[in-house]
Write an enzyme that holds these catalytic residues in place. Sequence first.
Site, PDB file in Angstrom:
ATOM      1  N   ASP A 101      19.956 -21.886 -46.144  1.00  0.00           N
ATOM      2  CA  ASP A 101      19.495 -21.144 -44.964  1.00  0.00           C
ATOM      3  C   ASP A 101      18.815 -19.794 -45.228  1.00  0.00           C
ATOM      4  O   ASP A 101      19.274 -19.029 -46.079  1.00  0.00           O
ATOM      5  CB  ASP A 101      20.682 -20.808 -44.050  1.00  0.00           C
ATOM      6  CG  ASP A 101      21.642 -21.939 -43.873  1.00  0.00           C
ATOM      7  OD1 ASP A 101      21.385 -23.039 -44.372  1.00  0.00           O
ATOM      8  OD2 ASP A 101      22.684 -21.703 -43.232  1.00  0.00           O
ATOM      9  N   TRP A 106      24.241 -26.139 -54.605  1.00  0.00           N
ATOM     10  CA  TRP A 106      24.999 -25.295 -53.683  1.00  0.00           C
ATOM     11  C   TRP A 106      26.260 -24.763 -54.366  1.00  0.00           C
ATOM     12  O   TRP A 106      26.932 -25.497 -55.080  1.00  0.00           O
ATOM     13  CB  TRP A 106      25.357 -26.122 -52.430  1.00  0.00           C
ATOM     14  CG  TRP A 106      25.897 -25.301 -51.308  1.00  0.00           C
ATOM     15  CD1 TRP A 106      25.190 -24.677 -50.335  1.00  0.00           C
ATOM     16  CD2 TRP A 106      27.280 -25.036 -51.038  1.00  0.00           C
ATOM     17  NE1 TRP A 106      26.047 -24.021 -49.472  1.00  0.00           N
ATOM     18  CE2 TRP A 106      27.328 -24.225 -49.876  1.00  0.00           C
ATOM     19  CE3 TRP A 106      28.479 -25.378 -51.664  1.00  0.00           C
ATOM     20  CZ2 TRP A 106      28.524 -23.776 -49.330  1.00  0.00           C
ATOM     21  CZ3 TRP A 106      29.677 -24.934 -51.124  1.00  0.00           C
ATOM     22  CH2 TRP A 106      29.684 -24.135 -49.966  1.00  0.00           C
ATOM     23  N   GLU A 146      25.806 -25.317 -36.002  1.00  0.00           N
ATOM     24  CA  GLU A 146      25.744 -24.208 -36.953  1.00  0.00           C
ATOM     25  C   GLU A 146      24.559 -23.301 -36.609  1.00  0.00           C
ATOM     26  O   GLU A 146      23.679 -23.664 -35.833  1.00  0.00           O
ATOM     27  CB  GLU A 146      25.528 -24.723 -38.383  1.00  0.00           C
ATOM     28  CG  GLU A 146      26.581 -25.694 -38.884  1.00  0.00           C
ATOM     29  CD  GLU A 146      26.323 -26.160 -40.312  1.00  0.00           C
ATOM     30  OE1 GLU A 146      27.246 -26.042 -41.125  1.00  0.00           O
ATOM     31  OE2 GLU A 146      25.218 -26.660 -40.609  1.00  0.00           O
ATOM     32  N   TRP A 196      19.244 -22.637 -56.516  1.00  0.00           N
ATOM     33  CA  TRP A 196      19.392 -23.205 -55.173  1.00  0.00           C
ATOM     34  C   TRP A 196      19.139 -22.218 -54.037  1.00  0.00           C
ATOM     35  O   TRP A 196      19.519 -21.054 -54.111  1.00  0.00           O
ATOM     36  CB  TRP A 196      20.824 -23.720 -55.049  1.00  0.00           C
ATOM     37  CG  TRP A 196      21.225 -24.127 -53.676  1.00  0.00           C
ATOM     38  CD1 TRP A 196      21.831 -23.335 -52.728  1.00  0.00           C
ATOM     39  CD2 TRP A 196      21.065 -25.419 -53.082  1.00  0.00           C
ATOM     40  NE1 TRP A 196      22.055 -24.075 -51.582  1.00  0.00           N
ATOM     41  CE2 TRP A 196      21.589 -25.353 -51.772  1.00  0.00           C
ATOM     42  CE3 TRP A 196      20.518 -26.634 -53.524  1.00  0.00           C
ATOM     43  CZ2 TRP A 196      21.599 -26.442 -50.906  1.00  0.00           C
ATOM     44  CZ3 TRP A 196      20.535 -27.720 -52.667  1.00  0.00           C
ATOM     45  CH2 TRP A 196      21.068 -27.610 -51.376  1.00  0.00           C
TER      46      TRP A 196
HETATM   47  C1  FRU Z   1      24.040 -24.370 -42.769  1.00  0.00           C
HETATM   48  C2  FRU Z   1      25.303 -23.798 -43.388  1.00  0.00           C
HETATM   49  C3  FRU Z   1      25.856 -22.648 -42.575  1.00  0.00           C
HETATM   50  C4  FRU Z   1      26.643 -21.859 -43.590  1.00  0.00           C
HETATM   51  C5  FRU Z   1      25.799 -22.026 -44.833  1.00  0.00           C
HETATM   52  C6  FRU Z   1      26.587 -22.074 -46.111  1.00  0.00           C
HETATM   53  O1  FRU Z   1      23.222 -25.005 -43.682  1.00  0.00           O
HETATM   54  O2  FRU Z   1      26.270 -24.826 -43.533  1.00  0.00           O
HETATM   55  O3  FRU Z   1      26.616 -23.064 -41.469  1.00  0.00           O
HETATM   56  O4  FRU Z   1      26.803 -20.526 -43.237  1.00  0.00           O
HETATM   57  O5  FRU Z   1      25.071 -23.235 -44.678  1.00  0.00           O
HETATM   58  O6  FRU Z   1      25.750 -22.097 -47.228  1.00  0.00           O
END
Ligand code: FRU
Length: 485
Positions: A22, A46, A202, A19
């Site tokens: 970001d 994830w 975010e 996976w």
């Molecule tokens: C965005 C997010 C961020 C966080 C990360 C966790 O996609 O939710 O805010 O740091 O992914 O994987």
Amino acid sequence: AVPTPQWRPVYHFTPPKNWTNDPNGLIYLDGVYHLYYQHNPYENKWGHMSWGHATSKDLLHWKHLPVAIPEIVTKDTTTWIFSGSAVLDQHNTSGFGKNGKAPLVAIYTADQPKQKKESQFIAYSNDGGLTYTNYPGNPVVDLNKKDFRDPSVIWLEDQQQWLMTVALPAAHKIQFYSSADLKEWKLLSEFGDQGDTRKIWECPSLTPIFVDGDTTRKKWLLMISSGNPDAATGMQYFVGDFDGKTFTNDHPPGHKMFVDYGRTFYAAIPYNNLPGNRQTMLGWLMPFETPTWPWRGQMSIARDLLLKSTPEGVRLFQQPSEVLYAVLEKLPAARKMQKENVTLRGELPLGGAKQFHNNAWWIEAELTPGTAETTGFKIARQMSGNKVVAETVVGYHSQRGELVIAQVKDGKGTGEPERVPVKPVNGKLKLQVLLDKSSLEVFVNGGEKVITTLIFPEKGATGLAAFAENGEAKLDRLKAWDLGK
Ligand code: FRU
């Protein structure tokens, strides 16, 4: 799980397996673009969040490296390494340097699910970014909150200090902090409750950019990842001024502007430490429901960020990074296609028997929509005999003034088409269409608007045509590159 090599992009980044979400810690060092990324090293979903690592010299071909910052597991705490950034501490303000060599410092969110807590950690590298050591004094910013994340750090030359832009997601708020040494941080100001506040905020970033390339006109681009209910997801941006302390929005609080109008582009952040005045970002393309295996998630093409004056104000334009064109120009002639002044009535098949029939190509076109109701490209086409079974239509609808991406199967649309309002400029529409197996990025009018989505065509669904329906259009110019394997 079923392997899906037909959906593995060839010129976009994907992890070798498992996976990604970001992009993190994007930094350019000595001719090399580093990409860290939210990664689960163990599973194709994830979890176990760590910073994966890859490098590239041209933003197109990536070298895979071992995980740079792994999750931290102790008896009573699991710390996940959430999103953040990396800086080159040129003046060794942090004191982490070794043998006179400037350290790299990563600033990330430590997510501790058991404690329901997010705070900001730092870690440093003395080996050029391959491995990092967590700072024993962590956390460096802690508000004792469950949601407080995604620090983006840049060096402010004028103030000679570090600036951190970080999000309070549920409050729709951004905080700005400053620091002299990356360890002690002081709250400067907050910005929030403006633009699109319908979903959490975010992955913020604040970036100085010269308007129209004019070095006397600096503006600040504030990008925030935030669900855009008009599409399934999205990123918004603000343009304004920053005096080293406070960000002032050019527009009234209710004004909304979006980075990308498709469903998939998210969590993009700019590169740090680029030479000259260039600003370049990578975004994550969210994989939705469709399972790819043995990897999931990919990055967008590297996009240069431009601010341009328009009658409505200063606006963000995006272009595939100029660095990439150097690579395209070096491709052999057999991988290029060029056309000029072709009248379009109905369909014009493009490509040869082998070339441009692999769903990994890059098209740049200038079209005069003329009297056509719709004009554009039909791509990833699947045939059964001479019947079209499935395809994706990238079409400009004159009457609606929209660029629409519609996935069609057996003559019917599958799912909601994705759309963006656009207008021809002096009667002409510019399209840059980048298809890479499962990702589709369309830049309109030099990147004034961008729409990105994912498509999952069947094996062999590789047909390609330009078209004009119900009227006549002109393909003024077409230049295309075949990047496929
Ligand atoms: C965005 C997010 C961020 C966080 C990360 C966790 O996609 O939710 O805010 O740091 O992914 O994987």
